[in-house]
Design a protein around this motif. Sequence first.
Motif, PDB file in Angstrom:
ATOM      1  N   LEU A 468       0.853  -1.179   0.000  1.00 24.08           N
ATOM      2  CA  LEU A 468       0.000   0.000   0.000  1.00 24.08           C
ATOM      3  C   LEU A 468       0.893   1.235   0.000  1.00 24.08           C
ATOM      4  O   LEU A 468       1.902   1.270   0.714  1.00 24.08           O
ATOM      5  CB  LEU A 468      -0.887  -0.004   1.254  1.00 24.08           C
ATOM      6  CG  LEU A 468      -2.087   0.930   1.323  1.00 24.08           C
ATOM      7  CD1 LEU A 468      -3.135   0.559   0.278  1.00 24.08           C
ATOM      8  CD2 LEU A 468      -2.709   0.900   2.716  1.00 24.08           C
ATOM      9  N   SER A 469       0.537   2.242  -0.798  1.00 27.54           N
ATOM     10  CA  SER A 469       1.305   3.489  -0.796  1.00 27.54           C
ATOM     11  C   SER A 469       0.776   4.413   0.285  1.00 27.54           C
ATOM     12  O   SER A 469      -0.344   4.245   0.784  1.00 27.54           O
ATOM     13  CB  SER A 469       1.211   4.178  -2.163  1.00 27.54           C
ATOM     14  OG  SER A 469      -0.100   4.702  -2.368  1.00 27.54           O
ATOM     15  N   VAL A 470       1.566   5.413   0.646  1.00 28.37           N
ATOM     16  CA  VAL A 470       1.134   6.403   1.632  1.00 28.37           C
ATOM     17  C   VAL A 470      -0.116   7.126   1.144  1.00 28.37           C
ATOM     18  O   VAL A 470      -1.065   7.356   1.904  1.00 28.37           O
ATOM     19  CB  VAL A 470       2.271   7.405   1.936  1.00 28.37           C
ATOM     20  CG1 VAL A 470       1.754   8.593   2.743  1.00 28.37           C
ATOM     21  CG2 VAL A 470       3.403   6.715   2.691  1.00 28.37           C
ATOM     22  N   ALA A 471      -0.143   7.479  -0.143  1.00 24.99           N
ATOM     23  CA  ALA A 471      -1.301   8.182  -0.710  1.00 24.99           C
ATOM     24  C   ALA A 471      -2.554   7.313  -0.642  1.00 24.99           C
ATOM     25  O   ALA A 471      -3.638   7.800  -0.307  1.00 24.99           O
ATOM     26  CB  ALA A 471      -1.016   8.607  -2.142  1.00 24.99           C
ATOM     27  N   GLN A 472      -2.424   6.030  -0.968  1.00 22.39           N
ATOM     28  CA  GLN A 472      -3.570   5.127  -0.913  1.00 22.39           C
ATOM     29  C   GLN A 472      -4.073   4.984   0.523  1.00 22.39           C
ATOM     30  O   GLN A 472      -5.282   5.004   0.778  1.00 22.39           O
ATOM     31  CB  GLN A 472      -3.184   3.755  -1.469  1.00 22.39           C
ATOM     32  CG  GLN A 472      -2.963   3.741  -2.976  1.00 22.39           C
ATOM     33  CD  GLN A 472      -2.348   2.428  -3.446  1.00 22.39           C
ATOM     34  OE1 GLN A 472      -1.589   1.779  -2.716  1.00 22.39           O
ATOM     35  NE2 GLN A 472      -2.666   2.043  -4.677  1.00 22.39           N
ATOM     36  N   ALA A 473      -3.137   4.847   1.469  1.00 25.42           N
ATOM     37  CA  ALA A 473      -3.528   4.737   2.870  1.00 25.42           C
ATOM     38  C   ALA A 473      -4.210   6.019   3.342  1.00 25.42           C
ATOM     39  O   ALA A 473      -5.206   5.966   4.075  1.00 25.42           O
ATOM     40  CB  ALA A 473      -2.300   4.440   3.724  1.00 25.42           C
ATOM     41  N   GLY A 474      -3.698   7.171   2.916  1.00 26.60           N
ATOM     42  CA  GLY A 474      -4.311   8.441   3.294  1.00 26.60           C
ATOM     43  C   GLY A 474      -5.739   8.560   2.802  1.00 26.60           C
ATOM     44  O   GLY A 474      -6.621   9.031   3.536  1.00 26.60           O
ATOM     45  N   GLU A 475      -5.989   8.116   1.597  1.00 30.23           N
ATOM     46  CA  GLU A 475      -7.350   8.151   1.036  1.00 30.23           C
ATOM     47  C   GLU A 475      -8.276   7.251   1.853  1.00 30.23           C
ATOM     48  O   GLU A 475      -9.407   7.639   2.169  1.00 30.23           O
ATOM     49  CB  GLU A 475      -7.317   7.692  -0.420  1.00 30.23           C
ATOM     50  CG  GLU A 475      -8.684   7.534  -1.068  1.00 30.23           C
ATOM     51  CD  GLU A 475      -9.435   8.846  -1.260  1.00 30.23           C
ATOM     52  OE1 GLU A 475     -10.680   8.830  -1.233  1.00 30.23           O
ATOM     53  OE2 GLU A 475      -8.761   9.886  -1.434  1.00 30.23           O
ATOM     54  N   ARG A 476      -7.796   6.078   2.240  1.00 30.69           N
ATOM     55  CA  ARG A 476      -8.629   5.154   3.023  1.00 30.69           C
ATOM     56  C   ARG A 476      -8.907   5.712   4.421  1.00 30.69           C
ATOM     57  O   ARG A 476     -10.014   5.567   4.948  1.00 30.69           O
ATOM     58  CB  ARG A 476      -7.936   3.787   3.119  1.00 30.69           C
ATOM     59  CG  ARG A 476      -7.850   3.055   1.776  1.00 30.69           C
ATOM     60  CD  ARG A 476      -7.281   1.658   1.943  1.00 30.69           C
ATOM     61  NE  ARG A 476      -7.042   1.017   0.661  1.00 30.69           N
ATOM     62  CZ  ARG A 476      -6.560  -0.215   0.512  1.00 30.69           C
ATOM     63  NH1 ARG A 476      -6.272  -0.934   1.593  1.00 30.69           N
ATOM     64  NH2 ARG A 476      -6.359  -0.714  -0.693  1.00 30.69           N
ATOM     65  N   ILE A 477      -7.902   6.332   5.030  1.00 30.64           N
ATOM     66  CA  ILE A 477      -8.114   6.922   6.356  1.00 30.64           C
ATOM     67  C   ILE A 477      -9.114   8.064   6.276  1.00 30.64           C
ATOM     68  O   ILE A 477      -9.972   8.221   7.159  1.00 30.64           O
ATOM     69  CB  ILE A 477      -6.769   7.390   6.954  1.00 30.64           C
ATOM     70  CG1 ILE A 477      -5.878   6.181   7.260  1.00 30.64           C
ATOM     71  CG2 ILE A 477      -6.993   8.213   8.230  1.00 30.64           C
ATOM     72  CD1 ILE A 477      -4.457   6.542   7.646  1.00 30.64           C
ATOM     73  N   PHE A 478      -9.028   8.880   5.232  1.00 32.95           N
ATOM     74  CA  PHE A 478      -9.982   9.980   5.065  1.00 32.95           C
ATOM     75  C   PHE A 478     -11.406   9.430   4.973  1.00 32.95           C
ATOM     76  O   PHE A 478     -12.336   9.962   5.607  1.00 32.95           O
ATOM     77  CB  PHE A 478      -9.624  10.784   3.822  1.00 32.95           C
ATOM     78  CG  PHE A 478     -10.582  11.914   3.514  1.00 32.95           C
ATOM     79  CD1 PHE A 478     -10.742  12.960   4.414  1.00 32.95           C
ATOM     80  CD2 PHE A 478     -11.315  11.935   2.344  1.00 32.95           C
ATOM     81  CE1 PHE A 478     -11.627  14.010   4.147  1.00 32.95           C
ATOM     82  CE2 PHE A 478     -12.192  12.969   2.062  1.00 32.95           C
ATOM     83  CZ  PHE A 478     -12.347  14.011   2.968  1.00 32.95           C
ATOM     84  N   ARG A 479     -11.602   8.373   4.213  1.00 26.44           N
ATOM     85  CA  ARG A 479     -12.935   7.764   4.103  1.00 26.44           C
ATOM     86  C   ARG A 479     -13.365   7.158   5.436  1.00 26.44           C
ATOM     87  O   ARG A 479     -14.553   7.181   5.793  1.00 26.44           O
ATOM     88  CB  ARG A 479     -12.940   6.692   2.998  1.00 26.44           C
ATOM     89  CG  ARG A 479     -12.655   7.246   1.620  1.00 26.44           C
ATOM     90  CD  ARG A 479     -13.676   8.288   1.207  1.00 26.44           C
ATOM     91  NE  ARG A 479     -13.241   9.081   0.056  1.00 26.44           N
ATOM     92  CZ  ARG A 479     -13.850  10.169  -0.376  1.00 26.44           C
ATOM     93  NH1 ARG A 479     -14.933  10.614   0.256  1.00 26.44           N
ATOM     94  NH2 ARG A 479     -13.389  10.835  -1.413  1.00 26.44           N
ATOM     95  N   LEU A 480     -12.412   6.623   6.184  1.00 29.56           N
ATOM     96  CA  LEU A 480     -12.708   6.079   7.510  1.00 29.56           C
ATOM     97  C   LEU A 480     -13.139   7.201   8.453  1.00 29.56           C
ATOM     98  O   LEU A 480     -14.046   7.022   9.280  1.00 29.56           O
ATOM     99  CB  LEU A 480     -11.476   5.363   8.047  1.00 29.56           C
ATOM    100  CG  LEU A 480     -11.633   4.439   9.259  1.00 29.56           C
ATOM    101  CD1 LEU A 480     -12.622   3.318   8.966  1.00 29.56           C
ATOM    102  CD2 LEU A 480     -10.275   3.862   9.656  1.00 29.56           C
ATOM    103  N   MET A 481     -12.492   8.363   8.348  1.00 26.56           N
ATOM    104  CA  MET A 481     -12.899   9.533   9.133  1.00 26.56           C
ATOM    105  C   MET A 481     -14.367   9.879   8.874  1.00 26.56           C
ATOM    106  O   MET A 481     -15.143  10.098   9.819  1.00 26.56           O
ATOM    107  CB  MET A 481     -12.047  10.756   8.753  1.00 26.56           C
ATOM    108  CG  MET A 481     -10.626  10.756   9.208  1.00 26.56           C
ATOM    109  SD  MET A 481      -9.834  12.288   8.577  1.00 26.56           S
ATOM    110  CE  MET A 481      -8.163  12.087   9.191  1.00 26.56           C
TER     111      MET A 481
END
Length: 511
Positions: A468-481
């Motif tokens: 997983l890339s940092v950008a991909q993880a960031g997008e998933r965390i944003f959706r989790l928020m």
Amino acid sequence: MSTEGVPAHELIVLHAADNVAVARVELAANTGIAGPDGSTLGVRAAIPAGHKIALRFIAQGEVVLKYGQPIGVASVPIEPGEHVHGHNVEMGQTQPGQGAGVRHDAILSAQESATFEGYVRADGRVGTRNYIGVLSTVNCSATACKAIAQAFSGPAALPGVDGVVAITHGSGCGMSAEGEGLELLRRTLRGYAAHPNFAAVLLVGLGCEVNQVAPLVEGLDAPTRERIRTMTIQDAGGTREAIAHGQALVRELAAQAAEARRSTVPVSRLVVGLQCGGSDGYSGISANPALGAAVDLLVRHGGTAILSETPEIHGAEHLLTARAASPQVAEALLARLRWWEDYAARHGAQLNNNPSPGNKAGGITTILEKSLGAVAKGGGSTLMDVVEYAEPVHSRGLVFMDTPGYDPVSATGQVAGGANLICFTTGRGSTYGCKPVPSLKLATNTAMFRRMSMDMDFNAGEIVDGTLSVAQAGERIFRLMLAAASGEPTLSEQHGLGDEEFVPWQLGAVM
């Protein structure tokens, strides 16, 4: 020495200028590994996962570089392939100079901005939960507050309400009737009393304490005062009578609170507190940068993030001042760091005493290394404002709140300032809940995520694993928020955690 076994991709090199790399897995002694330049690097002694290995010779007194930034100096000569940690690295004089930039982030239009489902309160602020709070003015009323709340602890005890939360603490008396100690406690309690995650609040005092009920309530705005009820144990006739009366008042408040309904609101109404605790050598590589990427998305959509823990940005503050919205904002941050240096000195301590034993076991050597990883939680967004502990946050975008590094104290200040969601990165494993605010736990490594799977909401360890890339993880965390803000329970909420995490910062004399 064997040259088999450990593939090159098991070393994580974070910047081309670095003279150390991070071990993705445990490295066995007397093995060989391909360095970033293709040469064979001999592992001289066993190196735990998450710890650092020297990529080349580092002379005594030479700066040790990670993230392309100084994290300390070599206290002795370090050979290529050696374990780099507290036994051969010290702080030294490694802090770079300060600069202040003037930046502003591009914000999406209202039509493009993401939304979530929240509770719009009378003052216009938006809650992510619909609790009733029972707040103690003083430790002397804490037991009564807990007894009142416990009467409503069963599932669906109050239909339409998420629950009743007792907010208790160990202060409120035995302190000066004026000064920073009382002012700080009142500011924190007022922040909770006015918090949008509380549909209504019952404020309970003993009656004779320094932190009196009346002046505490007088400092609140009119919409907040309308949803507050107050009482004291002495006026009620004793503990038993106060508990019974308090329970009756909660039932009255619950009838009105149950009428609240979620509605679609813009992300500009989301305020996220950023926390890290139980950090390890992966924190600054996986979960913290991933949370930073999510914060950049949050800010782009008009939301707000609160970065805190002032002692744990010590040595990395130049990364924040360089992107301050104005020289005044940069100077405000530096002023708080100067205060902390003086505060630590008055008590015979140094900010350099950090990291904790658990941090060191996880691979973090100095406060500079820890701070560089901690600052990554703020992403690359403009620093818009610097506020004091528990002060209401009004600016949108990235804001810094001055708090201690101790997680419960820091998060308490963020919630008092208006955070309606907490994102908490952890490498060693934290179980932190944060009623009345949902707390998302973000794991830095896959091994801990699997070991504590009932506590971790997201596995940023996939970044370390290379899946997983940092950008991909960031997008998933944003959706989790957005999902958590809209009512999806976090794991700490599913387990009922978060009742004991209200820990106000105590300053001033105890008398």
